[in-house]
Write a protein that holds these residues in place. Structure first.
Motif, PDB file in Angstrom:
ATOM      1  N   SER A 384      17.404  -5.764  13.841  1.00  0.00           N
ATOM      2  CA  SER A 384      16.067  -6.386  13.821  1.00  0.00           C
ATOM      3  C   SER A 384      15.463  -6.491  12.430  1.00  0.00           C
ATOM      4  O   SER A 384      14.341  -6.055  12.187  1.00  0.00           O
ATOM      5  CB  SER A 384      15.098  -5.612  14.716  1.00  0.00           C
ATOM      6  N   LEU A 385      16.237  -7.055  11.539  1.00  0.00           N
ATOM      7  CA  LEU A 385      15.710  -7.277  10.194  1.00  0.00           C
ATOM      8  C   LEU A 385      15.308  -8.733  10.036  1.00  0.00           C
ATOM      9  O   LEU A 385      15.906  -9.622  10.642  1.00  0.00           O
ATOM     10  CB  LEU A 385      16.789  -6.982   9.153  1.00  0.00           C
ATOM     11  N   ALA A 386      14.324  -8.960   9.201  1.00  0.00           N
ATOM     12  CA  ALA A 386      13.983 -10.328   8.811  1.00  0.00           C
ATOM     13  C   ALA A 386      14.164 -10.425   7.306  1.00  0.00           C
ATOM     14  O   ALA A 386      13.994  -9.431   6.585  1.00  0.00           O
ATOM     15  CB  ALA A 386      12.544 -10.636   9.193  1.00  0.00           C
ATOM     16  N   LEU A 387      14.545 -11.589   6.854  1.00  0.00           N
ATOM     17  CA  LEU A 387      14.640 -11.801   5.410  1.00  0.00           C
ATOM     18  C   LEU A 387      13.479 -12.691   4.991  1.00  0.00           C
ATOM     19  O   LEU A 387      13.269 -13.759   5.558  1.00  0.00           O
ATOM     20  CB  LEU A 387      15.956 -12.481   5.046  1.00  0.00           C
ATOM     21  N   VAL A 388      12.723 -12.219   4.041  1.00  0.00           N
ATOM     22  CA  VAL A 388      11.604 -12.999   3.525  1.00  0.00           C
ATOM     23  C   VAL A 388      12.025 -13.475   2.136  1.00  0.00           C
ATOM     24  O   VAL A 388      12.466 -12.671   1.314  1.00  0.00           O
ATOM     25  CB  VAL A 388      10.332 -12.123   3.436  1.00  0.00           C
ATOM     26  N   MET A 389      11.910 -14.769   1.896  1.00  0.00           N
ATOM     27  CA  MET A 389      12.411 -15.304   0.632  1.00  0.00           C
ATOM     28  C   MET A 389      11.284 -15.942  -0.156  1.00  0.00           C
ATOM     29  O   MET A 389      10.465 -16.671   0.419  1.00  0.00           O
ATOM     30  CB  MET A 389      13.392 -16.444   0.903  1.00  0.00           C
ATOM     31  N   GLU A 417      13.106  -2.903   3.102  1.00  0.00           N
ATOM     32  CA  GLU A 417      14.395  -2.313   3.462  1.00  0.00           C
ATOM     33  C   GLU A 417      15.458  -2.714   2.442  1.00  0.00           C
ATOM     34  O   GLU A 417      16.482  -2.059   2.305  1.00  0.00           O
ATOM     35  CB  GLU A 417      14.846  -2.807   4.850  1.00  0.00           C
ATOM     36  N   MET A 418      15.223  -3.808   1.751  1.00  0.00           N
ATOM     37  CA  MET A 418      16.220  -4.318   0.821  1.00  0.00           C
ATOM     38  C   MET A 418      15.571  -5.339  -0.115  1.00  0.00           C
ATOM     39  O   MET A 418      14.667  -6.060   0.275  1.00  0.00           O
ATOM     40  CB  MET A 418      17.309  -5.011   1.639  1.00  0.00           C
ATOM     41  N   ILE A 419      16.048  -5.393  -1.353  1.00  0.00           N
ATOM     42  CA  ILE A 419      15.644  -6.462  -2.268  1.00  0.00           C
ATOM     43  C   ILE A 419      16.920  -7.075  -2.824  1.00  0.00           C
ATOM     44  O   ILE A 419      17.854  -6.364  -3.164  1.00  0.00           O
ATOM     45  CB  ILE A 419      14.822  -5.953  -3.472  1.00  0.00           C
ATOM     46  N   ASN A 420      16.968  -8.390  -2.910  1.00  0.00           N
ATOM     47  CA  ASN A 420      18.172  -9.039  -3.424  1.00  0.00           C
ATOM     48  C   ASN A 420      17.745 -10.284  -4.171  1.00  0.00           C
ATOM     49  O   ASN A 420      17.017 -11.110  -3.636  1.00  0.00           O
ATOM     50  CB  ASN A 420      19.075  -9.419  -2.232  1.00  0.00           C
ATOM     51  N   MET A 429      14.878 -12.206  -2.356  1.00  0.00           N
ATOM     52  CA  MET A 429      14.880 -11.967  -0.925  1.00  0.00           C
ATOM     53  C   MET A 429      14.448 -10.526  -0.636  1.00  0.00           C
ATOM     54  O   MET A 429      14.867  -9.603  -1.328  1.00  0.00           O
ATOM     55  CB  MET A 429      16.328 -12.163  -0.500  1.00  0.00           C
ATOM     56  N   PHE A 430      13.620 -10.372   0.374  1.00  0.00           N
ATOM     57  CA  PHE A 430      13.186  -9.041   0.764  1.00  0.00           C
ATOM     58  C   PHE A 430      13.564  -8.823   2.220  1.00  0.00           C
ATOM     59  O   PHE A 430      13.210  -9.641   3.080  1.00  0.00           O
ATOM     60  CB  PHE A 430      11.672  -8.890   0.606  1.00  0.00           C
ATOM     61  N   GLY A 431      14.264  -7.745   2.492  1.00  0.00           N
ATOM     62  CA  GLY A 431      14.566  -7.392   3.882  1.00  0.00           C
ATOM     63  C   GLY A 431      13.433  -6.538   4.415  1.00  0.00           C
ATOM     64  O   GLY A 431      13.070  -5.532   3.804  1.00  0.00           O
ATOM     65  N   LYS A 433      11.325  -5.157   8.289  1.00  0.00           N
ATOM     66  CA  LYS A 433      11.462  -5.085   9.753  1.00  0.00           C
ATOM     67  C   LYS A 433      10.916  -6.374  10.346  1.00  0.00           C
ATOM     68  O   LYS A 433       9.887  -6.901   9.879  1.00  0.00           O
ATOM     69  CB  LYS A 433      10.672  -3.898  10.292  1.00  0.00           C
ATOM     70  N   ALA A 434      11.580  -6.875  11.398  1.00  0.00           N
ATOM     71  CA  ALA A 434      11.215  -8.188  11.950  1.00  0.00           C
ATOM     72  C   ALA A 434       9.725  -8.287  12.256  1.00  0.00           C
ATOM     73  O   ALA A 434       9.094  -9.305  11.963  1.00  0.00           O
ATOM     74  CB  ALA A 434      12.030  -8.459  13.207  1.00  0.00           C
ATOM     75  N   GLU A 435       9.155  -7.210  12.787  1.00  0.00           N
ATOM     76  CA  GLU A 435       7.745  -7.303  13.196  1.00  0.00           C
ATOM     77  C   GLU A 435       6.789  -7.371  11.996  1.00  0.00           C
ATOM     78  O   GLU A 435       5.601  -7.638  12.157  1.00  0.00           O
ATOM     79  CB  GLU A 435       7.365  -6.173  14.170  1.00  0.00           C
ATOM     80  N   GLU A 436       7.312  -7.133  10.799  1.00  0.00           N
ATOM     81  CA  GLU A 436       6.433  -7.186   9.623  1.00  0.00           C
ATOM     82  C   GLU A 436       6.578  -8.486   8.833  1.00  0.00           C
ATOM     83  O   GLU A 436       5.893  -8.691   7.823  1.00  0.00           O
ATOM     84  CB  GLU A 436       6.722  -5.989   8.709  1.00  0.00           C
ATOM     85  N   ALA A 437       7.477  -9.369   9.294  1.00  0.00           N
ATOM     86  CA  ALA A 437       7.818 -10.557   8.498  1.00  0.00           C
ATOM     87  C   ALA A 437       6.610 -11.473   8.273  1.00  0.00           C
ATOM     88  O   ALA A 437       6.376 -11.927   7.157  1.00  0.00           O
ATOM     89  CB  ALA A 437       8.942 -11.333   9.181  1.00  0.00           C
ATOM     90  N   ASP A 438       5.849 -11.728   9.328  1.00  0.00           N
ATOM     91  CA  ASP A 438       4.713 -12.647   9.181  1.00  0.00           C
ATOM     92  C   ASP A 438       3.698 -12.116   8.176  1.00  0.00           C
ATOM     93  O   ASP A 438       3.195 -12.858   7.329  1.00  0.00           O
ATOM     94  CB  ASP A 438       4.000 -12.845  10.534  1.00  0.00           C
ATOM     95  N   ARG A 439       3.415 -10.823   8.288  1.00  0.00           N
ATOM     96  CA  ARG A 439       2.451 -10.222   7.354  1.00  0.00           C
ATOM     97  C   ARG A 439       2.972 -10.298   5.923  1.00  0.00           C
ATOM     98  O   ARG A 439       2.216 -10.526   4.977  1.00  0.00           O
ATOM     99  CB  ARG A 439       2.179  -8.761   7.738  1.00  0.00           C
ATOM    100  N   ALA A 440       4.277 -10.132   5.772  1.00  0.00           N
ATOM    101  CA  ALA A 440       4.872 -10.198   4.430  1.00  0.00           C
ATOM    102  C   ALA A 440       4.703 -11.604   3.849  1.00  0.00           C
ATOM    103  O   ALA A 440       4.309 -11.770   2.693  1.00  0.00           O
ATOM    104  CB  ALA A 440       6.346  -9.818   4.498  1.00  0.00           C
ATOM    105  N   VAL A 441       4.964 -12.618   4.675  1.00  0.00           N
ATOM    106  CA  VAL A 441       4.854 -14.001   4.203  1.00  0.00           C
ATOM    107  C   VAL A 441       3.410 -14.301   3.802  1.00  0.00           C
ATOM    108  O   VAL A 441       3.147 -14.896   2.750  1.00  0.00           O
ATOM    109  CB  VAL A 441       5.344 -14.984   5.295  1.00  0.00           C
ATOM    110  N   ILE A 442       2.470 -13.860   4.620  1.00  0.00           N
ATOM    111  CA  ILE A 442       1.052 -14.118   4.329  1.00  0.00           C
ATOM    112  C   ILE A 442       0.643 -13.431   3.018  1.00  0.00           C
ATOM    113  O   ILE A 442      -0.010 -14.031   2.164  1.00  0.00           O
ATOM    114  CB  ILE A 442       0.173 -13.663   5.522  1.00  0.00           C
ATOM    115  N   ALA A 443       1.096 -12.192   2.849  1.00  0.00           N
ATOM    116  CA  ALA A 443       0.750 -11.456   1.622  1.00  0.00           C
ATOM    117  C   ALA A 443       1.314 -12.172   0.394  1.00  0.00           C
ATOM    118  O   ALA A 443       0.632 -12.314  -0.633  1.00  0.00           O
ATOM    119  CB  ALA A 443       1.291 -10.029   1.693  1.00  0.00           C
TER     120      ALA A 443
END
Ligand code: ASP
Length: 467
Positions: A384-389, A417-420, A429-431, A433-443
């Motif tokens: 359940s990871l999301a990648l935010v780019m 969880e990860m930076i690449n 790219m930032f790994g 948790k899936a449930e945090e992806a939307d908040r990450a994109v907004i931030a």
């Protein structure tokens, strides 16, 4: 000469088809027109391609098909009638469609499915050609077999064969407007094979490359590509110009406005792609080009996609062990898994995979083999990871993008969880948790593009823009 492709929502009903034909007739350079199958008329509606798939599945399962068939006919009947085409034209088009739906004998499951799916675009192209003729235009429907759209024989996942281009190039010489059904071609043996879903974009790109079009216009239902998913941010900034590489990175990570594979032919032939809106054709749209002036803050888009998992492997002195990486990846190859990314440290490496490819059984086998064959100290699988780019050509020149991004994510209390960073420095790219992806994109949006208010989103994943 311009190649213009119209997506499903642009052809969903007669009213939309009329808009399409107005757009085509407004510019005499639009001579090669690629059409999808009629798409959704509203949110609850079903795309014709999905109706066709449902029909084929019932037929293959030996279940009654009449209702499923009528649902398909109804869509086209309505379109034909509302366009004011004659009953004879409607009947002739329907008879050809009926023949495809009935022609199962001697076909494998995959071949029948591909033939039925392709009938959506094929029928639509015939209707559009007829309608343009009724308006007094010189317009012809062309079958991809006659045109030379030669593809590999991989059911539902065809790829263009290089020898196709020479014959397709002769489409330049055709008189009037050519209406070309998207989404499929023919194998060397003459069998119909479709591209992957959404593949009409690919047809358009191939044709644009073949005829060396001045531009490949891709008409959809949004004014442009946005720097972020508009379901997450109200009125996000528009992208006016973007490079092929940036678009590739953004489509990979969730921007569904343009098919991932469709960029390749246009990119190789250096044909600019313009994303435009059928419902607002005077809007300039988004140009996808080879080179562009760098964006001022270095970031041109933010995206996220879920459904990833990572296999973390650690072993003391991994960096000195010749062949460790190869052996690890070979285990995955033997399980027929392709990997997405491999961020690594001195004594550890993570392999990021698409979750849908990793069954429980495969996972157990892989973990066991890494332990036993590679003598790893630790192996752990995280689901359940999301990648935010964050994506941008300008990132290469600007200092401090990572610091700004991680500070913004830390302020939003998002654990990374990860930076690449891709080796080309076009994306980071930032790994999470899936449930945090939307908040990450907004931030990240607020950090790089300003403080528009986020819209409330019910989904945990960034929903994609409809095509
Ligand atoms: N009609 C096909 C699909 O829905 C192809 C396309 O629209 O591009 O996947």
């Amino acid at each position: 000469m311009k190649v213009a492709k119209f997506g499903g929502t642009s052809l969903a009903n007669a009213e939309q088809i009329k808009k399409v034909c107005q757009i085509v007739m407004a510019d005499r350079d639009r001579r090669l027109i690629v059409v999808s199958a009629p798409g959704k008329r509203n949110k609850e509606d079903t795309k014709v391609t999905d109706l066709l798939i449902a029909y084929a599945e019932r037929s293959l399962a030996g279940e009654p098909t009449e209702e499923a068939k009528q649902a398909i006919f109804l869509r086209y009947r309505e379109i034909v009638a509302d366009l004011g085409l004659s009953a004879e034209i409607g009947q002739a088009i329907e008879a050809e469609l009926e023949e495809v739906l009935a022609n199962k004998a001697g076909l494998s499951t995959e071949r029948f499915m591909d033939a039925v799916k392709a009938a959506g675009e094929d029928t639509c192209a015939k209707v559009v050609a007829r309608y343009l003729q009724s308006l007094g235009e010189v317009a012809t429907y062309i079958n991809p077999k006659d045109a030379g759209m030669l593809v590999t024989d991989e059911a539902s996942n065809a790829h263009i064969l290089p020898e196709a281009y020479a014959k397709l190039a002769t489409l330049r010489e055709r008189e009037g407007i050519v209406i070309f059904p998207g989404f499929f071609g023919y194998s060397r043996a003459g069998d119909l094979v479709t591209f992957s879903r959404g593949g009409s974009d690919i047809t358009g790109s191939i044709l644009a490359a073949a005829v060396e079009a001045e531009v490949y216009e891709n008409f959809t239902d949004v004014d442009s590509v946005y720097v972020v998913n508009p379901n997450l941010i109200a009125n996000p900034k528009k992208v006016t110009e973007i490079t092929y590489r940036e678009m590739r990175e953004l489509s990979y990570s969730g921007f569904s406005v343009f098919h991932e594979e469709a960029l390749i032919p246009a990119y190789q032939a250096d044909i600019p792609v313009c994303i435009k809106n059928t419902n607002n054709p005077s809007a300039p749209g988004t140009m996808i080009v080879a080179e562009r002036g760098a964006a001022t803050n270095g970031v041109s888009g933010i995206a996220s996609d879920g459904g990833f998992c990572s296999i973390y492997v650690s072993k003391y002195l991994m960096n000195r062990e010749i062949g460790f990486g190869r052996k690890l990846l070979q285990i995955l190859e033997e399980e027929e898994l392709s990997y997405e990314h491999t961020p690594s440290g001195i004594d550890n490496i993570s392999v990021i995979l698409r979750e849908r490819d990793l069954t429980e059984e495969k996972e157990q086998r892989i973990v066991e083999r890494i332990r036993r064959e590679l003598f790893a100290d630790d192996v752990a699988v995280q689901h359940s990871l999301a990648l935010v780019m964050i994506v941008g050509e300008g990132m290469r020149q600007s200092v401090g993008t990572t610091a700004r991004a991680t500070t913004a994510l830390a302020a939003a209390k998002i654990n990374l969880e990860m930076i690449n960073q891709g080796s080309s420095e076009v994306s980071m790219m930032f790994g999470v948790k899936a449930e945090e992806a939307d908040r990450a994109v907004i931030a990240l949006y607020q950090e790089f593009f300003g403080g528009e208010e986020p819209v409330v989103s019910s989904s945990s994943q960034a929903a994609s823009i409809s095509v």
